[in-house]
Design an enzyme around this catalytic site. Sequence first.
Site, mmCIF file in Angstrom:
data_model
loop_
_atom_site.group_PDB
_atom_site.id
_atom_site.type_symbol
_atom_site.label_atom_id
_atom_site.label_comp_id
_atom_site.label_asym_id
_atom_site.label_seq_id
_atom_site.Cartn_x
_atom_site.Cartn_y
_atom_site.Cartn_z
ATOM 1 N N ARG A 52 0.838 -1.207 0.000
ATOM 2 C CA ARG A 52 0.000 0.000 0.000
ATOM 3 C C ARG A 52 0.871 1.255 0.000
ATOM 4 N NH1 ARG A 52 -4.509 0.491 4.610
ATOM 5 N NH2 ARG A 52 -2.695 0.954 5.908
ATOM 6 N N LYS A 152 -2.630 6.864 1.494
ATOM 7 C CA LYS A 152 -2.461 7.151 2.928
ATOM 8 C C LYS A 152 -1.409 8.261 3.032
ATOM 9 C CE LYS A 152 -2.067 4.556 7.251
ATOM 10 N NZ LYS A 152 -3.219 5.093 7.953
ATOM 11 N N GLU A 185 -16.178 5.945 5.620
ATOM 12 C CA GLU A 185 -15.386 5.255 6.648
ATOM 13 C C GLU A 185 -15.427 6.104 7.914
ATOM 14 O OE1 GLU A 185 -11.176 5.061 5.630
ATOM 15 O OE2 GLU A 185 -11.302 6.960 4.542
HETATM 16 N N1 PXG Z 1 -9.256 4.553 7.269
HETATM 17 C C1 PXG Z 1 -8.396 5.532 7.575
HETATM 18 C C2 PXG Z 1 -8.676 6.912 7.150
HETATM 19 C C3 PXG Z 1 -7.229 5.233 8.301
HETATM 20 O O1 PXG Z 1 -6.353 6.195 8.600
HETATM 21 C C4 PXG Z 1 -7.925 2.912 8.369
HETATM 22 C C5 PXG Z 1 -9.043 3.283 7.644
HETATM 23 C C6 PXG Z 1 -7.721 1.477 8.713
HETATM 24 O O2 PXG Z 1 -6.705 0.914 7.897
HETATM 25 P P1 PXG Z 1 -5.810 -0.300 8.400
HETATM 26 O O3 PXG Z 1 -4.934 -0.612 7.247
HETATM 27 O O4 PXG Z 1 -5.056 0.182 9.612
HETATM 28 O O5 PXG Z 1 -6.735 -1.414 8.720
HETATM 29 C C7 PXG Z 1 -6.987 3.905 8.698
HETATM 30 C C8 PXG Z 1 -5.723 3.594 9.470
HETATM 31 C C9 PXG Z 1 -4.469 6.246 14.983
HETATM 32 C C10 PXG Z 1 -4.223 5.967 13.541
HETATM 33 O O6 PXG Z 1 -3.522 6.682 15.666
HETATM 34 C C11 PXG Z 1 -5.107 5.214 12.794
HETATM 35 C C12 PXG Z 1 -4.864 4.965 11.442
HETATM 36 C C13 PXG Z 1 -3.747 5.499 10.882
HETATM 37 C C14 PXG Z 1 -2.900 6.252 11.621
HETATM 38 C C15 PXG Z 1 -3.102 6.494 12.968
HETATM 39 O O7 PXG Z 1 -5.606 6.056 15.445
HETATM 40 N N2 PXG Z 1 -5.804 4.205 10.754
#
Ligand code: PXG
Length: 292
Positions: A52, A152, A185
């Site tokens: 990713r 991201k 989301e």
């Molecule tokens: N949507 C968004 C906008 C995210 O930032 C997810 C979904 C979930 O993706 P993954 O690959 O982790 O299953 C994310 C990721 C935090 C934090 O500190 C959370 C994310 C990224 C950075 C920091 O809560 N979530």
Amino acid sequence: MGLLVYVNGDFVPRSEAKISVFDRGYLYGDGVFEGIRGYNGRIFRLDQHLERLYRGARAISLEVPMTPEELRDVVLETVRRNNLHDCYVRVILSRGEGDLGLNPLNCHFPATLVVIASTIALYPREVYEQGLNVITCVTRRNMPTALNPQIKSLNYLNNILGRIEVNGAGAHEGLMLNHLGYVAEATGDNVFVWRDQRLLTPPTHAGLLEGITRQVVLEMAEEMELSPREEMLTLYQVYSADECFLTGTAAEIAPVSRVDGRMIGDGKPGPITKRLMARFKEVTVAEGVPVG
Ligand code: PXG
């Protein structure tokens, strides 16, 4: 010894882990990042996270200063050097130092790569037993035609604006709608509902980050014959769902008990959510790349 951070080829103590104020990650949010979790001495879905990151880098025309295999080794080495068994790894890649101009062509230096291996602050245990209180944010998720949420990127202001609303409401998380009003989301997690005996989550084209945890849940749900489907979701479908939960590297699978003041199901984590949470726990400790 304290935390050791990887910064452009060196492992340095936290207090010496520094980048330039001319770094384009700092000046413009010009870069991409990953948040990865390690369980039981193994890095969960490491290759998917790195894929990713590389795809996001391609999308913003940013060359990663090493091969995926080399970056994989850097991540593992950073975890090893910090002696972590369960951990949270942040990989941050920016376009690097430039002059003050917007144009990336004026950036004559290589990309900046930082890897931090640390631990993670989790939701308190009650949240997993009682469920999250969720609101809908007024701030819409970025339009994919402007800044695609599939990247991201280091610019998380859209999500932070949502998060400020969540804090103001005293809630745990916030749903973000896309420009058409469909559920995209949460501010830092993906969303699922269980209704009509089917597990539903919005498709990528709703404008969301394709979460790795979301992908794991879709795979587990397929094995468990829960008929997982990617479908556009309205708030009505969330409010009237039998169950709802959020997924993310930090949150894992977090049950939702309230959305905008409506109780979801009977207001407690439902049986499908609980089964997926239990299976997720098994998968995370067993799978993953051993740190060694
Ligand atoms: N949507 C968004 C906008 C995210 O930032 C997810 C979904 C979930 O993706 P993954 O690959 O982790 O299953 C994310 C990721 C935090 C934090 O500190 C959370 C994310 C990224 C950075 C920091 O809560 N979530």
